[in-house]
Every structure is written in C-alpha cells, then in structure tokens.
Design a protein around this motif. Structure first.
Motif, PDB file in Angstrom:
ATOM      1  N   ASP A   1       8.241 -12.582   2.460  1.00 36.68           N
ATOM      2  CA  ASP A   1       7.160 -12.550   1.457  1.00 36.68           C
ATOM      3  C   ASP A   1       6.550 -13.938   1.219  1.00 36.68           C
ATOM      4  O   ASP A   1       6.391 -14.374   0.086  1.00 36.68           O
ATOM      5  CB  ASP A   1       7.664 -11.970   0.132  1.00 36.68           C
ATOM      6  CG  ASP A   1       6.515 -11.655  -0.818  1.00 36.68           C
ATOM      7  OD1 ASP A   1       5.422 -11.316  -0.318  1.00 36.68           O
ATOM      8  OD2 ASP A   1       6.707 -11.760  -2.038  1.00 36.68           O
ATOM      9  N   ARG A   2       6.222 -14.631   2.289  1.00 38.61           N
ATOM     10  CA  ARG A   2       5.627 -15.967   2.141  1.00 38.61           C
ATOM     11  C   ARG A   2       4.214 -15.913   1.579  1.00 38.61           C
ATOM     12  O   ARG A   2       3.732 -16.886   1.014  1.00 38.61           O
ATOM     13  CB  ARG A   2       5.627 -16.685   3.498  1.00 38.61           C
ATOM     14  CG  ARG A   2       7.021 -17.139   3.885  1.00 38.61           C
ATOM     15  CD  ARG A   2       7.027 -18.035   5.061  1.00 38.61           C
ATOM     16  NE  ARG A   2       8.376 -18.522   5.306  1.00 38.61           N
ATOM     17  CZ  ARG A   2       8.794 -19.020   6.460  1.00 38.61           C
ATOM     18  NH1 ARG A   2       7.958 -19.091   7.486  1.00 38.61           N
ATOM     19  NH2 ARG A   2      10.026 -19.454   6.589  1.00 38.61           N
ATOM     20  N   THR A   3       3.550 -14.797   1.749  1.00 40.31           N
ATOM     21  CA  THR A   3       2.186 -14.682   1.227  1.00 40.31           C
ATOM     22  C   THR A   3       2.161 -14.308  -0.250  1.00 40.31           C
ATOM     23  O   THR A   3       1.091 -14.266  -0.859  1.00 40.31           O
ATOM     24  CB  THR A   3       1.397 -13.629   2.028  1.00 40.31           C
ATOM     25  OG1 THR A   3       2.075 -12.376   1.936  1.00 40.31           O
ATOM     26  CG2 THR A   3       1.268 -14.040   3.494  1.00 40.31           C
TER      27      THR A   3
ATOM     28  N   PHE B   1       7.277  -1.874   4.727  1.00 41.27           N
ATOM     29  CA  PHE B   1       6.545  -2.820   5.580  1.00 41.27           C
ATOM     30  C   PHE B   1       6.680  -2.359   7.025  1.00 41.27           C
ATOM     31  O   PHE B   1       7.788  -2.126   7.520  1.00 41.27           O
ATOM     32  CB  PHE B   1       7.114  -4.223   5.415  1.00 41.27           C
ATOM     33  CG  PHE B   1       6.415  -5.262   6.260  1.00 41.27           C
ATOM     34  CD1 PHE B   1       5.112  -5.628   5.999  1.00 41.27           C
ATOM     35  CD2 PHE B   1       7.079  -5.874   7.326  1.00 41.27           C
ATOM     36  CE1 PHE B   1       4.470  -6.589   6.775  1.00 41.27           C
ATOM     37  CE2 PHE B   1       6.446  -6.831   8.100  1.00 41.27           C
ATOM     38  CZ  PHE B   1       5.133  -7.189   7.825  1.00 41.27           C
TER      39      PHE B   1
ATOM     40  N   LYS C   1       7.994  -8.341  -3.611  1.00 44.14           N
ATOM     41  CA  LYS C   1       9.064  -7.560  -2.980  1.00 44.14           C
ATOM     42  C   LYS C   1       9.504  -6.477  -3.957  1.00 44.14           C
ATOM     43  O   LYS C   1      10.351  -6.695  -4.817  1.00 44.14           O
ATOM     44  CB  LYS C   1      10.240  -8.472  -2.606  1.00 44.14           C
ATOM     45  CG  LYS C   1       9.881  -9.532  -1.573  1.00 44.14           C
ATOM     46  CD  LYS C   1      11.079 -10.420  -1.207  1.00 44.14           C
ATOM     47  CE  LYS C   1      12.131  -9.636  -0.461  1.00 44.14           C
ATOM     48  NZ  LYS C   1      13.165 -10.509   0.135  1.00 44.14           N
TER      49      LYS C   1
ATOM     50  N   LYS D   1       7.866  -0.299  -1.870  1.00 45.65           N
ATOM     51  CA  LYS D   1       6.924  -0.726  -0.836  1.00 45.65           C
ATOM     52  C   LYS D   1       7.631  -0.847   0.506  1.00 45.65           C
ATOM     53  O   LYS D   1       8.680  -1.483   0.618  1.00 45.65           O
ATOM     54  CB  LYS D   1       6.283  -2.060  -1.203  1.00 45.65           C
ATOM     55  CG  LYS D   1       5.256  -2.533  -0.165  1.00 45.65           C
ATOM     56  CD  LYS D   1       4.387  -3.673  -0.682  1.00 45.65           C
ATOM     57  CE  LYS D   1       5.181  -4.930  -0.914  1.00 45.65           C
ATOM     58  NZ  LYS D   1       4.316  -6.038  -1.367  1.00 45.65           N
TER      59      LYS D   1
ATOM     60  N   ASP E   1       1.380  -2.816   4.673  1.00 43.87           N
ATOM     61  CA  ASP E   1       2.279  -2.372   3.592  1.00 43.87           C
ATOM     62  C   ASP E   1       1.943  -0.923   3.239  1.00 43.87           C
ATOM     63  O   ASP E   1       0.771  -0.514   3.302  1.00 43.87           O
ATOM     64  CB  ASP E   1       2.083  -3.229   2.340  1.00 43.87           C
ATOM     65  CG  ASP E   1       2.422  -4.690   2.567  1.00 43.87           C
ATOM     66  OD1 ASP E   1       3.104  -4.991   3.568  1.00 43.87           O
ATOM     67  OD2 ASP E   1       1.997  -5.539   1.750  1.00 43.87           O
TER      68      ASP E   1
ATOM     69  N   VAL F   1      11.077  -3.232   1.011  1.00 37.79           N
ATOM     70  CA  VAL F   1      11.095  -4.682   1.246  1.00 37.79           C
ATOM     71  C   VAL F   1      12.023  -5.395   0.272  1.00 37.79           C
ATOM     72  O   VAL F   1      12.535  -6.478   0.578  1.00 37.79           O
ATOM     73  CB  VAL F   1       9.665  -5.271   1.156  1.00 37.79           C
ATOM     74  CG1 VAL F   1       8.784  -4.720   2.267  1.00 37.79           C
ATOM     75  CG2 VAL F   1       9.047  -5.031  -0.205  1.00 37.79           C
TER      76      VAL F   1
ATOM     77  N   ARG G   1       3.022 -11.340  -1.770  1.00 33.90           N
ATOM     78  CA  ARG G   1       2.531  -9.989  -2.113  1.00 33.90           C
ATOM     79  C   ARG G   1       3.509  -9.266  -3.026  1.00 33.90           C
ATOM     80  O   ARG G   1       3.149  -8.261  -3.632  1.00 33.90           O
ATOM     81  CB  ARG G   1       2.312  -9.171  -0.828  1.00 33.90           C
ATOM     82  CG  ARG G   1       1.368  -9.813   0.162  1.00 33.90           C
ATOM     83  CD  ARG G   1       0.903  -8.822   1.213  1.00 33.90           C
ATOM     84  NE  ARG G   1       1.969  -8.220   1.969  1.00 33.90           N
ATOM     85  CZ  ARG G   1       2.484  -8.727   3.087  1.00 33.90           C
ATOM     86  NH1 ARG G   1       2.054  -9.897   3.529  1.00 33.90           N
ATOM     87  NH2 ARG G   1       3.429  -8.077   3.740  1.00 33.90           N
TER      88      ARG G   1
ATOM     89  N   PHE H   1      12.740  -9.847   4.938  1.00 34.50           N
ATOM     90  CA  PHE H   1      11.337  -9.819   4.500  1.00 34.50           C
ATOM     91  C   PHE H   1      11.113 -11.047   3.615  1.00 34.50           C
ATOM     92  O   PHE H   1      11.566 -11.091   2.469  1.00 34.50           O
ATOM     93  CB  PHE H   1      11.015  -8.530   3.745  1.00 34.50           C
ATOM     94  CG  PHE H   1       9.561  -8.403   3.380  1.00 34.50           C
ATOM     95  CD1 PHE H   1       8.617  -8.039   4.324  1.00 34.50           C
ATOM     96  CD2 PHE H   1       9.129  -8.684   2.083  1.00 34.50           C
ATOM     97  CE1 PHE H   1       7.272  -7.931   3.994  1.00 34.50           C
ATOM     98  CE2 PHE H   1       7.789  -8.581   1.745  1.00 34.50           C
ATOM     99  CZ  PHE H   1       6.854  -8.208   2.707  1.00 34.50           C
TER     100      PHE H   1
ATOM    101  N   GLN I   1      -3.298 -17.493   0.429  1.00 35.00           N
ATOM    102  CA  GLN I   1      -2.131 -16.665   0.739  1.00 35.00           C
ATOM    103  C   GLN I   1      -1.941 -16.555   2.254  1.00 35.00           C
ATOM    104  O   GLN I   1      -0.826 -16.682   2.760  1.00 35.00           O
ATOM    105  CB  GLN I   1      -2.297 -15.270   0.139  1.00 35.00           C
ATOM    106  CG  GLN I   1      -2.076 -15.190  -1.364  1.00 35.00           C
ATOM    107  CD  GLN I   1      -2.294 -13.775  -1.880  1.00 35.00           C
ATOM    108  OE1 GLN I   1      -3.385 -13.219  -1.751  1.00 35.00           O
ATOM    109  NE2 GLN I   1      -1.250 -13.188  -2.451  1.00 35.00           N
TER     110      GLN I   1
END
Length: 510
Positions: free
Chosen positions: A108-110, A120, A114, A118, A138, A100, A112, A106, A72
């Motif tokens: 969210d390439r990792t 950020f 959206k 939440k 987060d 998010v 986690r 945002f 990730q």
C-alpha cells in the motif's frame, strides 16, 4: 438467461470495446486511459493501474493509474520481487489477494488503504515471453467465487495491451538513456568550460570567475568587454555551459566579418524568394540558437539597422527574416562582446543608447595579459603541453631566460599572441627546453629577454652559456656531476664556467 451467461456477454462486450480502442491506435498515451476506464466501469473495479518494468534500473513503477493523484502514483515504485506487483513481475504469474488487510505483502505505498473488504488483483503483461509490466485493480466487497473469473479476464486484457505497453516501455527506456547521455555530455561540457579551467589565478581573474557564475544564473543579456585576444569567447562559452541552457546550442557570430546585407541574412535568415537566387527559406543564426545562446562577437560593429533588429530581439524576444511578412518568436539568450568603448560610441552617436543599456546590465571586464602577469607562466606551460601533444614533441620546461622574457614583454595581443608565440617555439625547438631564441624577433629584445640579439659576440655567447648551464643546474638541483653529464662535459670544466660567468651555485641546491 442465467447470470453466468450474462457475465459472459459482459466480458465479450468489454473485450470488444478494448479491441476497438486498440484498433484506433497503439500509442500508449492514446489508449491507456480509455482502456482502464472501460475496465473499471464494466468489471466494477477501481484504481485500475498499469506498471512498467525498467530493465536498466530494475525498478517497477506506476505509469498510469485511475483514481490516484500524481503524488500517490509517484510513490508506487517497487523492486522485482518486492510486494505483490514485484512478485507478479518476477514470477510472470497472476496473484489474487482476497483481503489486502490480511496480507503483509500488500505494501500500500500509494496510500489507498488496507481494508478487509478490499481484494487486489494483479496480472503480468507478457510480450514474447518477457514480462514488460503488470495490470492491477482493486475490488470492494468481492465475491470470492468470481475472483478467478476476474483475474482470467484481466489476463486477457493484459495480453491485448502487451504490444502498446512494450512500445511504451521501449520509448521510456530510450528516453532515459538519451537523458542520461545528455546529462553526461552537459557535465563534460561544463567541466571543459568551467571557470576553473580558464587559466588564471590572479585577483582580476577571480573576479571574472565570480561574475561568470552570477551571470550564468540569469536569463538576461550579457556583455563581455576586453582587448583583442583576452579570451572573451571562452568567457561566453563558460557562461553558456554553466547556465540552464547548457543542453542547447551555442552559436557564435563575428559581427565585423561580414557586410551589413550578408550579416542581416546570416543572423536573421531569409524567406524563399526574398532575394534573387534564394530558392529555399534559410533560417539564420538566431533561429539556430533556439533554446541556447547566441554569442555576438564585436557587437559594436553592427550597423544602425542591425542594432534596431538586435534591440527588438532583446526587448520582445522576436525576429523577422529577410523578406518575411510577420515576426517570429524565439527563445534565445544573447551574449555580446566588444573591444570598443560603447559608452563613448553612444556619446558619438554611433551606437544606440537604448541598446547599450539593454546590454550593459552586468558587464564582465576581461583584463589584458599585462595586468595579470603572474598568469603568464601558467598559460605558457598550458600551451607548451597542448602543442607538444599536438605535434608529438617532449618539451619539459621553459628556460629561465625564456620566463624572464615572457614576464617582461607587454603582450599587446594578449593571450592569443602568447599562444601563437608558444606554438612557434614548440615547432622550432629540437630540444626538451624552450629558449628565448625560439620566439619571434618582436619578442626577443634586449629589454625583454635579457639576451643580446645583436652586438658583442662574446656577450651573446656568455648569455647563451649562462642560460643552458642554469637550466642544467636547475634540473639536477645543484648537483654538479649530474649537470655536467647532461651537458656532456666534465665537472671540472663546468665548475670553471660557473665561476667565469658568476653563477651562484647555492641558488640551485635549495
């Protein structure tokens, strides 16, 4: 005590804890995880993340993130201005995203997630008015009234981390520069010693190139067999620089050059006080080749005692210095070369059979020059060019008689003898053509050069005239006037000489 006062006390305790961690060390590896874990536990956030900005690549990447897998984290890469983190690094200003799910920036390439519940938070890490990275986290089910307080606290923590982050970034950038330089040097060395640059196009040499590629991919010992002067050392270098050890050292040892006691210390080193006059420990060539290749030339000259030590190195990957009490593990690839028939030596009892089989896994046979005659002119042209550059001369070509002589000579000294002969010829010639008389007398014979070196004067003069006229015609592509000018004579005289010497003019006009 009001909730606001309790919050301030918690913030002070958090800052004190982080300060204590940073006081212990400024090493990024040591402090990063404890700081992020403390941030998460006290501020009630998750996925606390440190990203670094690389000035050379223009890329922002995750350096350390709590709660993310390495896969990730590897996906968390951004250009400046891209996504929330990219905008923070670009502007040097903090950003709060209350939800998010509602913000398209945002990314969210990792992975986690959206979700609407939440938030950020992301703040820049600034050192000496330069953004070096970002700190983010987060927060689930955030109290929007407290988000400004949270971002302000993160800014303080980011400032506390700035020195460690800058040192980390500097170390990473230096490491990347060093890695790129190593890769560049490896490519240069690979190009310099690749089989394509070992001169020769005969089928025999093509087989050598194939074996080099095969052996280079293996960590096993290699044995190169060939006569003196065939280029066994060049083959060993090609194997090394095409292998995955090409960034390691290439250490050469000539086993026939030293007596046993000296060669033992040269190869395996010695401990302090092992011998009279030895006041310091001295690592040997084996240790110097750590992570690389050890090339043992003339391995057949090793004494029985050294053969045993070499066998131990090959079988167990360990060696023992002279005077040492314990063996030492080493990571070395061994390539050996010999001019001798090791199988015959095994039969004669002068070479260990077990060592022979350790070395004789994929032997590479380098053919003598007399078995690759069509490579002679290629090699000669290469050496002419090399030594012309070295001594500042401009030799354009080899005379026809010279080529015939080189092709006829048996070359007992192989490529090395040819190189020495060409070096001499380049030094002796005062013209832009190399003739047979520029070579050593041992090469200039009636049988090999086609030019008499003793006997009838008339025949000698005719042979010389024929040689220089043919060279002039070859340069002018058979044009009589141009050839005559190059010889400082007239076309009429040149025509007379051509007829007198029986030279076929049509052979040069094709």
């Amino acid at each position: 005590m009001t909730s606001g006062e309790e919050r301030r006390i918690q913030e002070l305790e958090l800052l004190y804890k982080i300060s204590s961690i940073l006081n212990q060390s400024l090493d990024f590896e040591t402090v990063a995880h404890p700081v992020l874990q403390t941030v998460e536990s006290v501020m009630d956030v998750e996925h606390a993340t440190l990203t670094l900005y690389n000035r050379h690549t223009g890329e922002i990447s995750i350096e350390i993130a709590e709660g993310l897998s390495s896969r990730q984290a590897s996906k968390g890469r951004y250009k400046v201005g891209e996504g929330i983190t990219g905008r923070v690094v670009e502007t040097g200003k903090p950003i709060i995203i209350p939800s998010v799910a509602k913000d398209p920036d945002f990314l969210d390439r990792t992975g986690r997630g959206k979700t609407e519940d939440k938030a950020f938070l992301c703040v820049p890490i600034i050192m000496e008015q330069e953004v070096v990275g970002a700190l983010s986290a987060d927060e689930h089910n955030p109290d929007e009234a407290n988000l400004n307080d949270q971002i302000h606290l993160l800014e303080i923590i980011a400032q506390m981390l700035a020195t460690a982050v800058k040192l980390r970034r500097q170390a990473r950038e230096e490491n990347e520069i060093l890695k790129a330089e190593n890769e560049r040097m490896a490519m240069e060395l690979k190009a310099r010693f690749q089989p394509d640059n070992i001169i020769g196009k005969t089928p025999e040499m093509q087989q050598v190139y194939t074996q080099i590629d095969q052996v280079a991919k293996s960590p096993l010992p290699a044995l190169i067999v060939g006569e003196v002067g065939t280029g066994k050392g060049l083959v060993a270098e090609a194997i090394h620089f095409r292998s995955d050890r090409n960034l390691g050292p290439f250490v050469r040892v000539h086993c026939a050059a030293l007596p046993e006691s000296v060669l033992d210390r040269e190869l395996f080193g010695s401990e302090k006080g092992a011998l009279v006059g030895v006041v310091n420990e001295a690592p040997g060539r084996v240790e110097q080749a750590e992570g690389g290749t050890l090339f043992l030339d003339e391995v057949a000259e090793l004494t029985p005692n050294l053969q045993i030590k070499l066998l131990r190195l090959l079988q167990q990957g360990e060696m023992e210095r002279v005077g040492a009490r314990f063996p030492k593990k080493v990571n070395v690839r061994v390539i050996c070369a010999t001019t001798k028939n090791l199988q015959q030596m095994v039969s004669d009892g002068t070479f260990r059979e077990d060592l022979y089989y350790q070395l004789h896994i994929v032997p590479i046979y380098v053919p003598p020059l007399r078995k690759r005659r069509t490579d002679i002119v290629l090699l000669a042209d290469y050496f002419v060019d090399h030594y012309c550059r070295l001594v500042g001369k401009n030799v354009r070509r080899l005379a026809r008689g010279t080529i015939e002589m080189l092709m006829s000579y048996p070359w007992p000294g192989n490529v090395r003898e040819l190189e020495n002969a060409i070096e001499r010829a380049v030094l002796l010639t005062e013209e832009d053509v190399i003739y047979p008389h520029h070579f050593p007398p041992t090469i200039q014979t009636d049988e090999t050069s086609g030019t008499p070196v003793s006997g009838n004067l008339k025949l000698m003069v005719e042979a010389y005239e024929r040689d220089i006229i043919c060279d002039a015609l070859k340069s002018s592509k058979g044009k009589m006037a141009a050839a005559a000018r190059s010889l400082s004579t007239t076309p009429r005289i040149l025509t007379y000489k051509i007829k007198q010497l029986g030279i076929d003019l049509t052979a040069f006009s094709k």
